[in-house]
Motif scaffolding. Sequence first.
Motif, PDB file in Angstrom:
ATOM      1  N   LEU H  12       0.577  -5.820   1.472  1.00  0.00           N
ATOM      2  CA  LEU H  12      -0.840  -6.153   1.417  1.00  0.00           C
ATOM      3  C   LEU H  12      -1.628  -5.554   2.574  1.00  0.00           C
ATOM      4  CD1 LEU H  12      -0.484  -9.717   0.029  1.00  0.00           C
ATOM      5  CD2 LEU H  12      -1.755  -7.861  -1.007  1.00  0.00           C
ATOM      6  N   GLU H  13      -0.983  -5.433   3.704  1.00  0.00           N
ATOM      7  CA  GLU H  13      -1.697  -4.823   4.832  1.00  0.00           C
ATOM      8  C   GLU H  13      -2.132  -3.401   4.498  1.00  0.00           C
ATOM      9  OE1 GLU H  13       1.000  -5.400   8.049  1.00  0.00           O
ATOM     10  OE2 GLU H  13       0.442  -7.510   8.197  1.00  0.00           O
ATOM     11  N   GLN H  14      -1.342  -2.757   3.713  1.00  0.00           N
ATOM     12  CA  GLN H  14      -1.697  -1.399   3.311  1.00  0.00           C
ATOM     13  C   GLN H  14      -3.004  -1.365   2.548  1.00  0.00           C
ATOM     14  OE1 GLN H  14       0.127   0.670   4.750  1.00  0.00           O
ATOM     15  NE2 GLN H  14       1.530  -0.953   5.350  1.00  0.00           N
ATOM     16  N   PHE H  15      -3.214  -2.416   1.799  1.00  0.00           N
ATOM     17  CA  PHE H  15      -4.432  -2.467   0.988  1.00  0.00           C
ATOM     18  C   PHE H  15      -5.691  -2.537   1.845  1.00  0.00           C
ATOM     19  CE2 PHE H  15      -1.807  -4.119  -2.627  1.00  0.00           C
ATOM     20  CZ  PHE H  15      -2.120  -3.093  -3.486  1.00  0.00           C
ATOM     21  N   ALA H  16      -5.530  -3.062   3.049  1.00  0.00           N
ATOM     22  CA  ALA H  16      -6.702  -3.387   3.844  1.00  0.00           C
ATOM     23  C   ALA H  16      -7.575  -2.169   4.123  1.00  0.00           C
ATOM     24  CB  ALA H  16      -6.286  -4.052   5.153  1.00  0.00           C
ATOM     25  N   ARG H  17      -6.964  -0.995   4.131  1.00  0.00           N
ATOM     26  CA  ARG H  17      -7.799   0.186   4.381  1.00  0.00           C
ATOM     27  C   ARG H  17      -8.291   0.821   3.081  1.00  0.00           C
ATOM     28  NH1 ARG H  17      -3.646   3.072   7.511  1.00  0.00           N
ATOM     29  NH2 ARG H  17      -2.561   1.438   6.399  1.00  0.00           N
ATOM     30  N   LEU H  18      -7.950   0.165   1.991  1.00  0.00           N
ATOM     31  CA  LEU H  18      -8.108   0.826   0.702  1.00  0.00           C
ATOM     32  C   LEU H  18      -9.558   1.079   0.283  1.00  0.00           C
ATOM     33  CD1 LEU H  18      -6.138   1.865  -1.509  1.00  0.00           C
ATOM     34  CD2 LEU H  18      -6.808  -0.115  -2.811  1.00  0.00           C
ATOM     35  N   ASP H  19     -10.433   0.069   0.399  1.00  0.00           N
ATOM     36  CA  ASP H  19     -11.735   0.133  -0.264  1.00  0.00           C
ATOM     37  C   ASP H  19     -12.841   0.734   0.580  1.00  0.00           C
ATOM     38  OD1 ASP H  19     -13.443  -1.927  -2.607  1.00  0.00           O
ATOM     39  OD2 ASP H  19     -12.044  -0.286  -2.906  1.00  0.00           O
ATOM     40  N   GLN H  21     -13.721   3.683   1.448  1.00  0.00           N
ATOM     41  CA  GLN H  21     -14.461   4.826   0.931  1.00  0.00           C
ATOM     42  C   GLN H  21     -14.228   4.996  -0.553  1.00  0.00           C
ATOM     43  OE1 GLN H  21     -13.053   7.732   3.784  1.00  0.00           O
ATOM     44  NE2 GLN H  21     -15.089   7.693   4.724  1.00  0.00           N
TER      45      GLN H  21
END
Lengths: 240, 240, 240, 240, 240, 240, 240, 240
Positions: H12-19, H21
């Motif tokens: 889930l931490e990986q997702f944190a940078r996802l949105d 841009q």
Amino acid sequence: MSDPNHERMEILEQFARLDIQRRDRTGIPEAIFAEGKTPEQVARMLDALAEKSGYALATRVSEVCAQYALDHLSSKVVVQHNRTGRTLHVRRHEYEPKSTGGKVAVLAAGTSDLPVAEEAKVTAEVMGCEVFAFYDVGVAGIHRLLGPVETIVQKEIAAVVVAAGMEGALPSVVRGLVPVPVIGVPTSIGYGYGGKGEAALMSMLQSCSPGLTVVNIDNGFGAGATAALIANYVAASKVK
Amino acid sequence: MSDPNHERMEILEQFARLDIQRRDRTGIPEAIFAEGKTPEQVARMLDALAEKSGYALATRVSEVCAQYALDHLSSKVVVQHNRTGRTLHVRRHEYEPKSTGGKVAVLAAGTSDLPVAEEAKVTAEVMGCEVFAFYDVGVAGIHRLLGPVETIVQKEIAAVVVAAGMEGALPSVVRGLVPVPVIGVPTSIGYGYGGKGEAALMSMLQSCSPGLTVVNIDNGFGAGATAALIANYVAASKVK
Amino acid sequence: MSDPNHERMEILEQFARLDIQRRDRTGIPEAIFAEGKTPEQVARMLDALAEKSGYALATRVSEVCAQYALDHLSSKVVVQHNRTGRTLHVRRHEYEPKSTGGKVAVLAAGTSDLPVAEEAKVTAEVMGCEVFAFYDVGVAGIHRLLGPVETIVQKEIAAVVVAAGMEGALPSVVRGLVPVPVIGVPTSIGYGYGGKGEAALMSMLQSCSPGLTVVNIDNGFGAGATAALIANYVAASKVK
Amino acid sequence: MSDPNHERMEILEQFARLDIQRRDRTGIPEAIFAEGKTPEQVARMLDALAEKSGYALATRVSEVCAQYALDHLSSKVVVQHNRTGRTLHVRRHEYEPKSTGGKVAVLAAGTSDLPVAEEAKVTAEVMGCEVFAFYDVGVAGIHRLLGPVETIVQKEIAAVVVAAGMEGALPSVVRGLVPVPVIGVPTSIGYGYGGKGEAALMSMLQSCSPGLTVVNIDNGFGAGATAALIANYVAASKVK
Amino acid sequence: MSDPNHERMEILEQFARLDIQRRDRTGIPEAIFAEGKTPEQVARMLDALAEKSGYALATRVSEVCAQYALDHLSSKVVVQHNRTGRTLHVRRHEYEPKSTGGKVAVLAAGTSDLPVAEEAKVTAEVMGCEVFAFYDVGVAGIHRLLGPVETIVQKEIAAVVVAAGMEGALPSVVRGLVPVPVIGVPTSIGYGYGGKGEAALMSMLQSCSPGLTVVNIDNGFGAGATAALIANYVAASKVK
Amino acid sequence: MSDPNHERMEILEQFARLDIQRRDRTGIPEAIFAEGKTPEQVARMLDALAEKSGYALATRVSEVCAQYALDHLSSKVVVQHNRTGRTLHVRRHEYEPKSTGGKVAVLAAGTSDLPVAEEAKVTAEVMGCEVFAFYDVGVAGIHRLLGPVETIVQKEIAAVVVAAGMEGALPSVVRGLVPVPVIGVPTSIGYGYGGKGEAALMSMLQSCSPGLTVVNIDNGFGAGATAALIANYVAASKVK
Amino acid sequence: MSDPNHERMEILEQFARLDIQRRDRTGIPEAIFAEGKTPEQVARMLDALAEKSGYALATRVSEVCAQYALDHLSSKVVVQHNRTGRTLHVRRHEYEPKSTGGKVAVLAAGTSDLPVAEEAKVTAEVMGCEVFAFYDVGVAGIHRLLGPVETIVQKEIAAVVVAAGMEGALPSVVRGLVPVPVIGVPTSIGYGYGGKGEAALMSMLQSCSPGLTVVNIDNGFGAGATAALIANYVAASKVK
Amino acid sequence: MSDPNHERMEILEQFARLDIQRRDRTGIPEAIFAEGKTPEQVARMLDALAEKSGYALATRVSEVCAQYALDHLSSKVVVQHNRTGRTLHVRRHEYEPKSTGGKVAVLAAGTSDLPVAEEAKVTAEVMGCEVFAFYDVGVAGIHRLLGPVETIVQKEIAAVVVAAGMEGALPSVVRGLVPVPVIGVPTSIGYGYGGKGEAALMSMLQSCSPGLTVVNIDNGFGAGATAALIANYVAASKVK
């Protein structure tokens, strides 16, 4: 020789004592579904129920109905009005709400799903649970699930309610990340083909994630009550 | 003075030359939908179409129909039978298929979605595209999307077909990870409420991911043809 | 400056380790839905899954498919075939199934609901639960509920599965008599308007009994898995 | 030789005397369905019908329409307005309503079902029956059926109307306890999937209880009229 | 102080004597719905029921199932197989069927509606009624209604079953010509939009003829049983 | 004083002469819908009808049924079997079919629509019309409409039947080009959402082209009969 | 060599002359569907159409819209507002409406069907027909059909429009009594299951009476236009 | 040994940078769906999004909501309100919109389809495309397609949006005349059976024209965004 008429009566007499302690028997207290009832009816039912049980909950309470109740309810009760969740929680002064130790999480996919999520949250709280709410965590921004999932696992939350409209994918995703049952509640959000919650309900029922069960569209009360029922049972088991 | 009858004829005469070069006009060649046709009809139509255009494609070809065609088709053609995709691709010996340089990806959520995915793949190949196929990459094992997404971006693939049944969530997820249009094709997989592809179609149409468009349930041909149409146009643009 | 392509890859690489221990993460093991798969595919998947996890479960197994599997499965496994429930349970000789202490009840309204009920029962057993099954206890002979309800309360059963077709009233009735969650599973029994499980699903979703949640028509696996998930969690809580 | 035109006329002339005494022929008097008619139309039709038959009944009468009728109806009639049931019953002063001796029971599951139940009750009364009404006897509190069932058997009531919305289980339950036909009338109560009476109608039609027949959603008039028809026939049989 | 567990038990024990004399209590005997049961199951259930009650009825009996039953039923019973109506009526030699004096009419619109009509007829006969059957009296040849209506009135028939598919208009027409209740049973005849009985069911529920009630599509048993229930009650009233 | 029983009889007696000359009264002869009837029934009905009227038509005739009829029909009749249209046309040797002078056109969009189109064609021919059939003129190759439209206008054809499945656009297009009424007959061709003729029926009913009316899915008989009815009326008007 | 772009242009240029004389080509004039348009738009379109053709018709005109048009339409036109039928008929002073000699009948089952019936009537009148309207002739009082049928036959009316809601049986009945085509128009009257015209549409499509064709729910314009198209064609044939 | 909890967190931490841009990753910027949000919420979200990205788009903006936004939006932004398309486009003064060179066409069948078409047009413009809009080009006046098709081909437009209600035939027709993909967007125009866009959606999905894909009813934003996505990709390819 048997007498059908007598037999019929005997059976039914047994029922007469049945509903006295509905909460003890089923684990979920009665609630008042305010939609389609007049403000007078709702207020009177709240007073009567609080008289009997010490507290009472009404759901789907319109602004008008809530205002009427706030003005007319007996002075013996304290009233909590949750505007977003459209609930009225009434408690007699002398009634001491008990915490069960049950832990429940409530997640909502979007802003439009809040009324249903709040209804679930209030219901679980009224049933004595601690509720952890996480809103606006839809699949479009899946990284936002980080916090909720971490909390659910670390706090040993026993059941999770997930409210979602549109394509209703969130409950399946959440269920794939947590080790406890998820109760999906489709919301009447969406338009065109599959609108008004139909696509969300269908997706949840077609979901590939076992451990996900479903209640009807917008039924936040049912979802919250089921989650609290599970959480309270788990909490009671721990105590033993 | 105007004569409606004369006017009517004049209009329609114009139509008479219309379909001669359907592929040139619309960018997609005619194909034979074999379901509901006799093996004889299919074989004859394949021969006729190949005679005219050098090649021909039939979809939804049953085992019986394929066998008949393999036995009876003119000796002037080479035949390729894709069993999973239920397609027959026929090409005259002298016909030289041209690669367009277009690049298309085809993803399938589960094993049951393969026939539809293969139909899309063959269609895009017949239209001159290079096709990258990734199967069994359903949302239940979302890590399996790693390969496809990497390839799509690095190879500059222009359009993606995603075949999915059940709750049909994969196209929305894929669309959220790639910078090109996704064509969702619901498959008739699923049972009970929302079964036979209904939930998948609904979910794709209700999806929150713009850039996702949809074709009818099991329409692998339409999905593959659209993806190839886009990819070929992009490839042609690059050349200029 | 951020690079969307790099960002995309980073995210997905994380997924690659995701599904290794699905059971640990979600509390429910993977199962093979045999419908629409060839006997060869099912047998191979059972062997592979058993190789990896020590055991494997397949549902919706036809007679033909079961026979094939019994003839071709690796000699390293023991096979249990539940004909009514259409399940195949495969276990490697060295694998020691563990009892979790979880307790689940499964009720079926009529004889025609047995396949779905047995699927739920086998699923919960595979997940380590003790299962109490009560069949032919439909609302038409409501006195037959005496035994099940008594057992559910006295044995401290943690979750109840109720399979019912036709008008689907049984889950609501049961839920009104027990203090634990009920998972209703509509069966595709019934004809005419509301047939094939539609009326049963609708009734369960419209039910006035909170604490009742629902899975899709004929989804015995999902119902059994959810009940076992709850029961196992409760059992684990007791141990602490 | 036969002349089709002549034949056609002969047939139709026979019809001309057909509707003069609808009540005598079919056992049920004509009624005015006020919904979609203007207050003027309703008032005029009530006056005309009362002129002809001595009395008249209008159903689905809005507040506005009722007020208009009360203000404008001929002074030759007495008017009874049932607000809950939305009916207007008009009777000429000289008209002497006759009691048939027929006995009918009307049950309603919840408060929201009252308008439909009252419509049935008024209809049966207008047809000369004695009506025993039992409201708020839903399946959630099944012990409350004690009174109604006892009365139905002891008073030898000939037919029972049961109005219910949501999952619509009450008519099936009642039918299982009484020795006379039950007419189920689904009400448009309920929300989400199966809402607006759809689940209730479906459940009643899928019911396992033979002896239960159904009218359309909210058709209190039809249910009450059928019950009265049966009860009057039974009463007439007793007299002979 | 109240003990919910004790209370629960007490209630349910009352049920234990409930179903012993289902016919006495509800006026309709139990029947076996053979569809979806094995021939062995049907035969065994018929023997058991006949053992208990002296006779037994099975509906929706396939040819294969009937043949099996004819070959394997106990020699203590007489069997009547109605091929068109797909029923098996079993009676022990010593059992003396009693005529109730009840009179029922069964009408069928077309040849295709016969199976459903015959099922209704046999059911009413098993319940002791005299049944007057009139087939092929559809609205296309409305003059053919002459006989049935004359008989219904002169014989003082108490209830009428009308089976119709396609647009399902016959029950409304019949109800407009007779002074007794009509039970409409839509048959699964018809094709395209509204096919399989849907249009027939809808038309009957939308009918303008009060006094018409409805059972589910193809439910000849339910229709016949209701008609016999009414007729037997009327007959019993006459005797008094 | 009026006697309802007498009144009832009088009315119905009038009906008794009603159906003798159905064709004279309604302009369309009776036909036998063979689906769901046994070959014996169909053959017997054809013989009887031909005996009475000189000729007879059966539709939806299976291969088996047709073969039986060809083998068993009375030697007094000539039989025409249209395999594609699944019709049997039977005519007694002495019967002289009369041409009415009516002119009808039948168009079919695709090869799969031929059975329905042929059924319409045979029906109109049996009713004495000259029928101009144009097949495979679907909207994909709109230039192919040139011939049909020219013929319709020049030959003064009075009514047009258009059979189409899938999206069902052809009837609207044709109606926009001809000055006479078009009867659209949706065929059960198509798959997925809107399949089995549903999309075609919907499109025709939503069409923006006034002058287009519709019959049910696959009802080639109804479409052909209506077109012939109009054409025959027009032809009869010309003669006067 | 062929140039697809050139080909495309050539085809479309032909269309440019297509719509100039819509009435001559298709036999039905253009009309304005006012629903969803602003009063200004409707008024402007009426003026423009009248300028071009001498007259114009708008349907589904609300009271507000009609009033606006009456106030703002050009002084060069005469306006006729049919309140029940919600139509506006506009005619320039110098325009001389021509009678075609066509004869059409319009029947309505009940008072609630009048708006649709009047829309059909006005449409046929605008198209030059003489219209015979018969209202309140529903099947409940079938003797009231005497007048209409007699008139239809004696006046040699060429086509009949029948508007009916609820169960929609009237068109079938009428079609069985007249020798000319009947156009059924279901009205959105009815409630509950099959309400809003669904049952009426279904019944008409399932009807056993060939010669009955159907338009969409509430489409009075389409029904009236089709009837007038037929009647005008017949009238023109007589003249020749 | 693997730790499921740790594993979960890592993912889930990986997702944190996802949105961060979204536009870079998916090619389509986020937009605000205003329906169901309060004017305050919409205004605040527009300000926040413009703060972050320089500009922002809201769709389905009511008059009230637009007025509120115009009054309360930050003075740092320029606002464009498209009344017909119900959009608000907000841009900070310093933000320089960039033209991508992408070319898109938007066609609308009728006046009632304009809101949806304009929503698509504004969306594509906000995404940097040049948009060519052609309205009122429905199939009834097919010659009006001359201009659009000529422009589409000559200007090398890369993707076409076609908005259509009723029977929804326009997208199929347009697709048959242009060499680029067509995105069909059904509009909620139409009444009766298949109304509210259902027939239009169905027709587009059943269409015989490959290269046509579909978005949900009234989803102008999704259609416009997809077309712009394709056009921008093509334009970027040309540049290279």
